[in-house]
Design a protein around this motif. Structure first.
Motif, mmCIF file in Angstrom:
data_model
loop_
_atom_site.group_PDB
_atom_site.id
_atom_site.type_symbol
_atom_site.label_atom_id
_atom_site.label_comp_id
_atom_site.label_asym_id
_atom_site.label_seq_id
_atom_site.Cartn_x
_atom_site.Cartn_y
_atom_site.Cartn_z
ATOM 1 N N ASP A 19 0.843 -1.209 0.000
ATOM 2 C CA ASP A 19 0.000 0.000 0.000
ATOM 3 C C ASP A 19 0.869 1.247 0.000
ATOM 4 O OD1 ASP A 19 -2.172 -1.647 0.121
ATOM 5 O OD2 ASP A 19 -2.435 -1.458 2.295
ATOM 6 N N SER A 24 -2.354 3.878 -4.714
ATOM 7 C CA SER A 24 -3.613 3.735 -5.434
ATOM 8 C C SER A 24 -4.156 2.311 -5.309
ATOM 9 C CB SER A 24 -3.428 4.106 -6.917
ATOM 10 O OG SER A 24 -2.527 3.190 -7.510
ATOM 11 N N ARG A 25 -3.304 1.379 -4.980
ATOM 12 C CA ARG A 25 -3.734 -0.017 -4.857
ATOM 13 C C ARG A 25 -4.183 -0.287 -3.434
ATOM 14 N NH1 ARG A 25 -0.929 -4.564 -3.265
ATOM 15 N NH2 ARG A 25 -1.881 -6.462 -3.978
ATOM 16 N N GLU A 26 -5.289 -0.911 -3.308
ATOM 17 C CA GLU A 26 -5.826 -1.233 -1.995
ATOM 18 C C GLU A 26 -5.444 -2.667 -1.649
ATOM 19 O OE1 GLU A 26 -10.148 -1.688 -0.040
ATOM 20 O OE2 GLU A 26 -9.838 0.065 -1.292
ATOM 21 N N SER A 27 -5.109 -2.922 -0.352
ATOM 22 C CA SER A 27 -4.717 -4.256 0.086
ATOM 23 C C SER A 27 -5.909 -5.198 -0.006
ATOM 24 C CB SER A 27 -4.235 -4.250 1.532
ATOM 25 O OG SER A 27 -3.099 -3.459 1.662
ATOM 26 N N THR A 28 -5.590 -6.400 -0.390
ATOM 27 C CA THR A 28 -6.655 -7.392 -0.453
ATOM 28 C C THR A 28 -6.932 -7.914 0.946
ATOM 29 O OG1 THR A 28 -5.144 -9.223 -0.763
ATOM 30 C CG2 THR A 28 -5.906 -8.093 -2.762
ATOM 31 N N LYS A 32 -4.367 -8.431 4.243
ATOM 32 C CA LYS A 32 -4.672 -7.904 5.582
ATOM 33 C C LYS A 32 -4.667 -9.021 6.615
ATOM 34 C CE LYS A 32 -7.532 -4.103 3.897
ATOM 35 N NZ LYS A 32 -8.894 -3.575 3.845
#
Length: 181
Positions: A19, A24-28, A32
């Protein structure tokens, strides 16, 4: 737990996450969950390490206390035995009389000798002279504390085989020819 510590370095928690690299990329959800598991495993490893450290510290404390106790006991035994030796050399009648003496002032010297033993025996001799052989010898009191010499061994007697009866001669011959062991 040491395997976990070897697999997961401590600086991995502080390492930048994907992140942070790509905002711009959200953690999956999987990432998490992996991070939460990583944090949980590290906390468990730290707790186990602190438990182990506490156990080692307690074991070291117990060991040191046991060594101190044994050293004290050994020192007391050495002092008692050395005091007995001094008392015997001084001619004490009964070693049980040493229980009357105050041994708190005695200590073990650097060379292994008991410091103050002779003074204690001299003081006991002055306070209770009847406990020692030389004072009883001067006063005419009989004592059984003195050791007597063992009698000299009997000299072997010569036997004349010509004058022995036949049964005595056979018995003596069998005794001499019997296997020793």
């Amino acid at each position: 737990m040491s395997d976990l510590q070897n697999e997961i370095p401590d600086d991995a928690v502080d390492a930048p996450t994907p992140d942070a690299v790509d905002p711009s990329r959200e953690s999956t959800e999987y990432e998490k969950r992996l991070r939460r598991d990583l944090v949980r495993v590290r906390e468990q490893a730290r707790a186990a390490q602190s438990d182990r450290d506490a156990g080692v510290a307690a074991a070291n404390r117990d060991r040191d206390e046991a060594i101190a106790s044994l050293r004290t006991d050994l020192t007391e035994r050495i002092i008692r035995s050395e005091l007995k030796a001094h008392a015997i050399r001084a001619g004490i009648v009964d070693l049980d009389a040493l229980r009357l003496a105050d041994t708190a002032t005695l200590s073990l010297g650097d060379n292994g000798d008991v410091v103050g033993a002779e003074a204690l025996i001299d003081g006991l001799r002055l306070q209770k002279p009847y406990l020692f052989v030389d004072s009883q010898a001067r006063s005419g009191v009989a004592t059984t504390a003195q050791t007597l010499r063992a009698p000299a061994p009997a000299l072997p007697t010569e036997m004349d085989a010509r004058t022995l009866p036949r049964e005595a001669w056979l018995a003596e011959r069998n005794r001499l020819l019997a296997p020793r062991g």
